[in-house]
Design a protein around this motif. Structure first.
Motif, mmCIF file in Angstrom:
data_model
loop_
_atom_site.group_PDB
_atom_site.id
_atom_site.type_symbol
_atom_site.label_atom_id
_atom_site.label_comp_id
_atom_site.label_asym_id
_atom_site.label_seq_id
_atom_site.Cartn_x
_atom_site.Cartn_y
_atom_site.Cartn_z
ATOM 1 N N TRP A 48 10.339 45.891 4.173
ATOM 2 C CA TRP A 48 8.667 45.226 4.724
ATOM 3 C C TRP A 48 7.866 45.664 4.340
ATOM 4 O O TRP A 48 7.185 45.812 3.504
ATOM 5 N N ILE A 49 8.791 47.235 4.077
ATOM 6 C CA ILE A 49 8.043 48.598 3.621
ATOM 7 C C ILE A 49 7.554 48.761 2.418
ATOM 8 O O ILE A 49 6.390 48.698 1.991
ATOM 9 N N TYR A 50 8.788 48.445 1.416
ATOM 10 C CA TYR A 50 9.042 49.422 0.195
ATOM 11 C C TYR A 50 8.987 48.587 -0.874
ATOM 12 O O TYR A 50 9.471 48.693 -2.211
ATOM 13 N N THR A 51 9.143 46.669 -0.276
ATOM 14 C CA THR A 51 9.065 45.973 -1.127
ATOM 15 C C THR A 51 7.788 45.188 -1.407
ATOM 16 O O THR A 51 6.878 45.261 -0.166
ATOM 17 N N SER A 52 7.577 44.526 -3.004
ATOM 18 C CA SER A 52 6.492 43.732 -2.874
ATOM 19 C C SER A 52 6.022 42.078 -2.213
ATOM 20 O O SER A 52 7.373 42.680 -1.751
ATOM 21 N N ARG A 53 4.792 42.110 -1.939
ATOM 22 C CA ARG A 53 4.784 40.467 -1.686
ATOM 23 C C ARG A 53 5.349 39.489 -2.168
ATOM 24 O O ARG A 53 6.093 38.841 -1.529
ATOM 25 N N ALA A 54 5.677 39.832 -3.724
ATOM 26 C CA ALA A 54 6.517 38.951 -3.897
ATOM 27 C C ALA A 54 8.127 39.056 -3.693
ATOM 28 O O ALA A 54 8.814 37.801 -3.473
ATOM 29 N N ASN A 55 9.096 40.068 -2.814
ATOM 30 C CA ASN A 55 10.220 40.197 -2.892
ATOM 31 C C ASN A 55 10.105 39.985 -1.492
ATOM 32 O O ASN A 55 10.744 40.275 -0.972
ATOM 33 N N GLY A 56 8.720 39.246 -0.673
ATOM 34 C CA GLY A 56 8.787 39.570 0.546
ATOM 35 C C GLY A 56 8.492 40.181 1.595
ATOM 36 O O GLY A 56 8.724 40.408 2.771
ATOM 37 N N GLY A 57 7.668 41.198 0.904
ATOM 38 C CA GLY A 57 7.664 42.605 1.726
ATOM 39 C C GLY A 57 6.259 42.772 1.829
ATOM 40 O O GLY A 57 5.535 41.667 1.411
ATOM 41 N N SER A 58 6.084 43.773 2.479
ATOM 42 C CA SER A 58 4.142 43.708 3.057
ATOM 43 C C SER A 58 3.124 44.258 1.853
ATOM 44 O O SER A 58 2.075 44.009 2.731
ATOM 45 N N GLY A 59 4.089 44.207 0.911
ATOM 46 C CA GLY A 59 3.089 44.867 -0.026
ATOM 47 C C GLY A 59 1.995 46.450 -0.314
ATOM 48 O O GLY A 59 1.727 46.993 -1.318
ATOM 49 N N ILE A 60 3.015 47.190 0.987
ATOM 50 C CA ILE A 60 2.208 48.105 1.574
ATOM 51 C C ILE A 60 2.181 49.459 -0.606
ATOM 52 O O ILE A 60 1.469 49.952 -0.722
ATOM 53 N N CYS A 61 3.712 48.972 -0.482
ATOM 54 C CA CYS A 61 3.662 49.169 -1.941
ATOM 55 C C CYS A 61 2.939 49.836 -3.290
ATOM 56 O O CYS A 61 2.561 50.385 -3.842
ATOM 57 N N GLU A 62 2.744 48.264 -3.059
ATOM 58 C CA GLU A 62 1.624 48.177 -3.815
ATOM 59 C C GLU A 62 0.238 48.725 -4.042
ATOM 60 O O GLU A 62 -0.391 49.171 -4.645
ATOM 61 N N ASP A 63 -0.532 48.323 -2.976
ATOM 62 C CA ASP A 63 -1.272 48.820 -2.389
ATOM 63 C C ASP A 63 -1.427 50.293 -2.549
ATOM 64 O O ASP A 63 -3.028 50.896 -2.404
ATOM 65 N N ASN A 64 -0.565 50.781 -2.759
ATOM 66 C CA ASN A 64 -0.125 52.650 -2.119
ATOM 67 C C ASN A 64 0.503 53.056 -3.569
ATOM 68 O O ASN A 64 1.174 53.878 -3.176
ATOM 69 N N PRO A 65 0.011 52.414 -4.819
ATOM 70 C CA PRO A 65 1.154 52.928 -6.168
ATOM 71 C C PRO A 65 1.933 54.589 -6.629
ATOM 72 O O PRO A 65 2.380 55.518 -6.925
#
Length: 677
Positions: free
Chosen positions: A494-511
């Motif tokens: 949830w924390i470390y995968t993208s929204r497209a992969n079912g995650g929260s997108g936190i990693c995308e928002d904080n590259p």
């Protein structure tokens, strides 16, 4: 004849008195003074910078020359050496170069360095070099990736400066898709007795497929000149360099230098006696905590059982490592009030002598601002005038004192001056709470607390909090709200995968701070999460870093997720390091004291307020009064005796890594140590 008493003015008001009964050398003996300072010439490359960083980390003074600096000094004979009171002085005890002939140095400078090293017996390290006859090696027969291989120190290296190691040095392979280590395998050239040259391999390696093997590092001796050359690239954070770095410094300085090095690991277990809320794999939040939106039913809390107590006692004995139990007594009192007894409390108290105990406050209350949890994320509640509403001092004092007294009544061995607030609260938490709760600061003073824990992910440095010192702790990558591998993997995804992969997108928002990964499968905890944490934890252990690491009681319950992480760190360390360099396991206040000393010493070195040198078999050091001075010397080094050495002084310091090292509080006068013959 005997050397007379020397009286000289100190920098401020005192006088420095140095008494030495060593016979004065005759002119024919040409006594030589060697200053305790390393010359580092860097081109900004990762390998030279890694060595520069290691010297700073260990507390070794250095003079850094950056080749890209147009105003840098020229390396001449006068720059490198001079004469002090008719005694020849080598201004640098060792030299670090990017390679044996960096492009930014003129040939005259290289010649001056070679002459200097030959004249004074000064050693040189070439940080990363293409093998050639200039460093005593043939051209390489392999050039390429070394990721995932295991290199091996030779008997000569292990019998000398690298005596703190067992031999195998693993090369990192954190991401199989990325080249992380590049190097050259070669063979040494034959020794040439007529020319006075010889080559001694120090480190050997193999190619990833095992088809090629050869030398990765070794020492070329040319008369009195010695050069240690590395044929592989590295950076300051890679495990292979961190394993080698102290031995490299010992080789450079011949085991005599300012600085103090230990391998530290403390593991704190928070929330003992309490229960921890559980991650909801459906709603992707933690019901009962403050991160769920809407009405989400609470799940059963994660709480240790007597079987978990039996396991942790056995585990500590098996691994010769003690955990720190940070407890909240309310968790025990609550269960006993509801059920009449608590098997967990009984089991823990029956084994109370097996652990180190510390105060985590009575009920784990948030000790900062009063939290407004009507929104996600929470915010600080405010008074009618718009000011922050702070938790009162009296409530904070009760949380601290009540828990401490409960522990004393139960016979727990506590230190009154140590305390950890729930969620590291009381101190600033950005972005919601921009300052320490002033009532928290006052409560620390009132309760006699002088050491508190901070979260190193928010505040990495030691910090003053009123009359207390805040000691940062590294969070271990196993979450407080998970009890099983499946829960841990789900929250990690949830924390470390993208929204497209079912995650929260936190990693995308904080590259800039977080990298997205592909979703982990059912085996993700063991195949990815554990090795990742072990690599990270090893960097801290190998970094002369006393900051504790922490997890929660939930992590030694149910699937007991913490154990494989700590076991991996202990096993990795003990495989690489010899028994003479055991892991040091300080409690919070001890870790903070180490960090204080390190910070103060590094500041004194940076300000140029310390000095030292070797002369006539003695180490002479000077530092301002009140400064803790770290000194590392060979085994057999003693403090000065009496009657000109007829009566030997005691051995200096503590034995560690085959050397003697310790901190000494300076009184402003010169301090002398007698080196072994």
């Amino acid at each position: 004849m005997l050397r007379p008493v020397l009286l000289r003015a100190a920098a401020a008001t005192a006088f420095v008195l140095t008494i030495s009964m060593t016979p004065v050398a005759s002119a024919a003996d040409t006594p030589t003074r060697i200053d305790l300072n390393v010359l580092v010439v860097t081109d900004g490359g990762s390998s030279a910078e890694a060595i520069r960083s290691a010297l700073v980390n260990e507390g070794v003074p250095s003079t850094v020359i950056r080749l890209a600096d147009a105003q840098r000094p020229v390396l001449t004979a006068a720059f490198l050496a001079d004469t002090v009171n008719s005694t020849r002085r080598a201004k640098f005890q060792a030299v670090v170069l990017p390679n044996e002939a960096p492009a930014g140095l003129a040939q005259a400078e290289l010649d001056a360095l070679a002459a200097y090293q030959t004249s004074f017996g000064i050693r040189q390290v070439n940080a990363f070099t293409y093998p050639s006859a200039r460093v005593g090696m043939n051209t390489p027969h392999y050039a390429g990736q070394l990721d995932g291989t295991t290199t091996q120190l030779t008997a000569t290296a292990l019998g000398g400066a690298f005596r703190n190691l067992r031999g195998p040095v693993p090369v990192e392979n954190g991401d199989p898709a990325v080249w992380e280590a590049y190097g050259y395998l070669t063979n040494p050239l034959p020794d040439d007795p007529a020319a006075g040259t010889s080559f001694q391999p120090f480190l050997t390696g193999v190619s990833p497929d095992g088809s090629q093997q050869g030398v990765l590092a070794g020492v070329l001796k040319q008369g009195a000149r010695e050069q240690l050359t590395f044929n592989f690239a590295y950076n300051a954070e890679q495990t292979q360099f961190k394993i080698l770095q102290h031995g490299l410094i010992s080789w450079l300085t011949k085991g005599i230098h300012f600085g103090h090095h230990r391998s530290y690991l403390s593991v704190h277990i928070d929330d003992v006696f309490d229960g921890d809320a559980r991650w909801d794999t459906v709603h992707n939040c933690t019901p009962g905590d403050i991160d769920c939106q809407g009405e989400v039913p609470e799940l059963p809390a994660i709480r240790m059982t007597p079987a978990d107590v039996t396991k942790v006692v056995q585990w500590q004995q098996q691994h010769n490592f003690k955990l720190d139990m940070y407890f909240n007594a309310f968790g025990s009192d609550e269960v006993i009030a509801a059920q009449g007894s608590d098997p967990l409390t009984t089991a823990l108290l029956q084994n109370k002598g097996q652990f180190r105990w510390a105060n985590h406050t009575y009920s784990h209350k948030f000790l900062g601002c009063v939290q407004d949890t009507s929104v996600v994320p929470w915010k600080c509640a405010t008074n009618p005038d718009g000011t922050v509403k702070w938790l009162p001092q009296a409530e904070i004092v009760t949380e601290i004192n009540k828990n401490h007294q409960w522990g004393v009544n139960k016979g727990l061995a506590l230190q009154r001056n140590e305390m950890l607030a729930g969620e590291h609260s009381g101190t600033k938490i950005l972005p919601q709470q921009g300052q320490d709760n002033p009532n928290f600061v006052a409560a620390l003073r009132q309760t006699g607390v002088t050491w508190i824990g901070l979260d190193a992910s928010r505040e990495p440095g030691l910090r003053q909090v009123g009359t207390a010192q805040g000691v940062p702790r590294y969070p271990i990558s196993v979450y407080y709200n998970v009890g099983s591998r499946a829960e841990m993997t789900d929250e990690y995804n949830w924390i470390y995968t993208s929204r497209a992969n079912g995650g929260s997108g936190i990693c995308e928002d904080n590259p800039h701070t977080t990298t997205c990964i592909q979703p982990l499968g059912a085996n993700g905890f063991d195949s990815y999460i554990v090795p990742t944490q072990v690599r990270l934890g090893m960097r801290f252990i190998l970094g002369n870093d006393a900051r504790p690491q922490y997890a929660h009681q939930s992590n030694i319950a149910e699937d007991r997720l913490l154990y494989p992480m700590v076991e991996g760190m202990l096993a990795g360390y003990r495989t690489a390091f010899a028994a003479n360099a055991p892991i040091v396991n300080p409690r919070l206040s001890e870790a903070g004291t180490v960090m204080q000393r390190q910070n103060n010493w590094r500041a004194q070195v940076a300000a140029g307020k310390v000095s030292g040198y070797i002369l006539n078999g003695r180490v002479h050091t000077s530092a301002p009064s009140g400064v803790d001075v770290p000194i590392t010397v060979p085994e057999g080094t003693r403090t000065p005796g009496m009657l000109g050495g007829l009566i030997q002084g005691p051995l200096w310091g503590q034995v560690y890594a085959g050397e003697r090292s310790d901190w000494r509080r300076s009184n402003g006068s010169a301090f002398t140590l007698v080196l072994p013959a």
